[in-house]
Design a protein around this motif. Structure first.
Motif, PDB file in Angstrom:
ATOM      1  N   GLY A  94       7.622  59.654  21.481  1.00 50.32           N
ATOM      2  CA  GLY A  94       6.797  60.831  21.204  1.00 50.32           C
ATOM      3  C   GLY A  94       7.021  61.427  19.829  1.00 50.32           C
ATOM      4  N   GLU A  95       7.560  60.640  18.885  1.00 47.56           N
ATOM      5  CA  GLU A  95       7.868  61.139  17.548  1.00 47.56           C
ATOM      6  C   GLU A  95       6.835  60.661  16.535  1.00 47.56           C
ATOM      7  N   ILE A  96       6.475  61.544  15.619  1.00 50.53           N
ATOM      8  CA  ILE A  96       5.619  61.163  14.508  1.00 50.53           C
ATOM      9  C   ILE A  96       6.516  60.769  13.325  1.00 50.53           C
ATOM     10  N   PRO A  97       5.999  60.042  12.324  1.00 50.27           N
ATOM     11  CA  PRO A  97       6.843  59.556  11.214  1.00 50.27           C
ATOM     12  C   PRO A  97       7.616  60.635  10.478  1.00 50.27           C
ATOM     13  N   SER A  98       6.978  61.772  10.200  1.00 47.55           N
ATOM     14  CA  SER A  98       7.664  62.818   9.440  1.00 47.55           C
ATOM     15  C   SER A  98       8.860  63.376  10.198  1.00 47.55           C
ATOM     16  N   THR A  99       8.776  63.410  11.521  1.00 42.07           N
ATOM     17  CA  THR A  99       9.899  63.881  12.334  1.00 42.07           C
ATOM     18  C   THR A  99      11.094  62.937  12.206  1.00 42.07           C
ATOM     19  N   ILE A 100      10.817  61.639  12.244  1.00 39.50           N
ATOM     20  CA  ILE A 100      11.882  60.655  12.092  1.00 39.50           C
ATOM     21  C   ILE A 100      12.516  60.747  10.706  1.00 39.50           C
ATOM     22  N   PHE A 101      11.679  60.900   9.687  1.00 42.24           N
ATOM     23  CA  PHE A 101      12.194  60.985   8.313  1.00 42.24           C
ATOM     24  C   PHE A 101      13.109  62.197   8.143  1.00 42.24           C
ATOM     25  N   THR A 102      12.701  63.341   8.675  1.00 46.74           N
ATOM     26  CA  THR A 102      13.500  64.562   8.553  1.00 46.74           C
ATOM     27  C   THR A 102      14.834  64.424   9.278  1.00 46.74           C
ATOM     28  N   ARG A 103      14.807  63.858  10.473  1.00 41.75           N
ATOM     29  CA  ARG A 103      16.044  63.706  11.255  1.00 41.75           C
ATOM     30  C   ARG A 103      17.000  62.706  10.611  1.00 41.75           C
ATOM     31  N   GLU A 104      16.472  61.574  10.172  1.00 45.53           N
ATOM     32  CA  GLU A 104      17.307  60.515   9.616  1.00 45.53           C
ATOM     33  C   GLU A 104      17.934  60.904   8.277  1.00 45.53           C
ATOM     34  N   HIS A 105      17.262  61.773   7.519  1.00 45.66           N
ATOM     35  CA  HIS A 105      17.732  62.108   6.176  1.00 45.66           C
ATOM     36  C   HIS A 105      18.354  63.500   6.091  1.00 45.66           C
ATOM     37  N   LYS A 106      18.689  64.076   7.235  1.00 46.50           N
ATOM     38  CA  LYS A 106      19.253  65.420   7.254  1.00 46.50           C
ATOM     39  C   LYS A 106      20.554  65.494   6.464  1.00 46.50           C
TER      40      LYS A 106
END
Length: 278
Positions: A94-106
Motif C-alpha cells: 500500500g505504499e507509493i514511491p515517494s513514501t518509500i523514498f522518504t522512509r529509506e533516505h531518512k
C-alpha cells in the motif's frame, strides 16, 4: 526475468547501475512497455528507485549531502521515464514511491543536514575573517597619500591596480559566500547542495593575490628577486586548498552543471526480450 520477476532494468535501478540503466534510452517503442512492468510485489521502477542505494554505490560520492543529491537524481530520472500514473501507484504494502523514498533516505537526510550545518558554521567564520581583512586593507591604503591630493603614492603602479582589483573581488565574494552560508544555518535542509564553497575558494585566492601584490609593492621596489619567494609562498596555501578541497568542488560543479550520468551512450538500438505480463 530475475528474482521476484524483475527485468534487467529493474535490477539495474535497484543496484544503481547506470551503465545498464542507460541502455533503456537506446530502445524504441518497447521502452514504454518495459517502464510499465512491475515485480511480484507490484513494485514499479519508481518504487525500486526509491530504495536506498547499496553502500558501495553511495560511497562513490563524498559526503552525505552529495550522496543525497545523487539519490534524488536517480529518482527524478526514473520519474521522467515512467507513466505519471505510477507516481501514485501502490504496491502490495500500500505504499507509493515517494513514501518509500522518504522512509529509506531518512538517515541520509539527517546526515546530510548535519554535514551542511557543520560546513556552514566553519565556512561562515572563514568568510567573515576574509571580508574583515579585505575591508581593513581597502580603507587603510598602503603608502598613504602623496600630500597634494587624496590619491595614494602607489596609484600609478600596475601592482597597486592588481591589489585593488583582487581586494575588491575578495570582499565581494567573501560577503556573498557569508550570506549564502548564513542561509544554510537559518533554513531547513532541502535535500540539496549547491556551489557556495566556490565563492569562498575565489575569495581566499584573491585575498592571497591582494596580499602578495601589496607585499611586493611595499618591499619589492627595485628588488625583482623578492617576486620569486612571494609568488612561491602565495602558491602554498592555494595548492594546499586545491589538493584538499578542490575534488569536492569538482564534484559539486559536475553534479550541478555537468552532463550527468544518464543519457544515451550509443546510437545503436538495444533490443530486450522479456515477458510483458504485469
Amino acid at each position: 526475468m530475475y528474482e521476484n520477476k524483475r527485468n534487467i532494468f529493474q535490477v539495474a535501478i535497484l543496484h544503481h547501475c547506470e551503465n545498464v540503466f542507460n541502455l533503456i534510452y537506446q530502445m524504441s517503442e518497447y521502452k514504454q512497455i518495459v517502464t510499465e512492468m512491475v515485480d511480484s510485489y507490484m513494485n514499479s521502477m519508481l518504487h525500486l528507485v526509491g530504495k536506498l542505494a547499496p553502500h558501495d554505490k553511495l560511497n562513490l560520492v563524498p559526503g552525505a549531502a552529495l550522496q543525497m543529491r545523487r539519490e534524488l537524481q536517480w529518482f527524478k530520472e526514473v520519474e521522467k521515464l515512467v507513466n505519471p500514473y505510477f507516481k501514485e501507484f501502490r504496491n502490495n504494502n500500500g505504499e507509493i514511491p515517494s513514501t518509500i523514498f522518504t522512509r529509506e533516505h531518512k538517515n541520509l537526510v539527517a546526515q546530510g543536514e548535519k554535514w551542511m550545518k557543520d560546513t556552514g558554521n566553519s565556512c561562515t567564520i572563514v568568510a567573515t575573517l576574509i571580508a574583515t581583512i579585505g575591508f581593513a586593507a581597502a580603507i587603510t591604503v598602503p603608502g598613504g597619500n602623496d600630500g597634494t591630493s587624496a590619491l595614494t603614492v602607489f596609484s600609478k603602479e600596475k601592482v597597486f591596480i592588481v591589489f585593488i582589483v583582487s581586494d575588491a573581488i575578495s570582499i565581494f565574494t567573501s560577503t556573498t559566500s557569508l550570506l549564502m552560508f548564513l542561509s544554510i544555518l537559518t533554513s531547513h535542509y532541502a535535500e540539496e547542495v549547491d556551489n557556495r564553497p566556490c565563492y569562498l575558494f575565489l575569495s581566499i585566492t584573491t585575498m592571497i593575490v591582494a596580499f602578495s601584490s601589496i607585499l611586493y609593492l611595499v618591499f619589492g621596489h627595485n628588488r625583482a628577486w623578492i617576486l620569486i619567494p612571494v609568488t612561491g609562498l602565495a602558491c602554498l596555501p592555494i595548492t594546499s586548498f586545491v589538493s584538499l578541497v578542490f575534488p569536492l568542488l569538482v564534484d559539486l560543479i559536475s553534479s550541478t552543471y555537468g552532463h550527468g550520468i544518464f543519457g544515451t551512450q550509443s546510437d545503436r538500438l538495444f533490443y530486450y526480450l522479456a515477458s510483458t505480463t504485469r
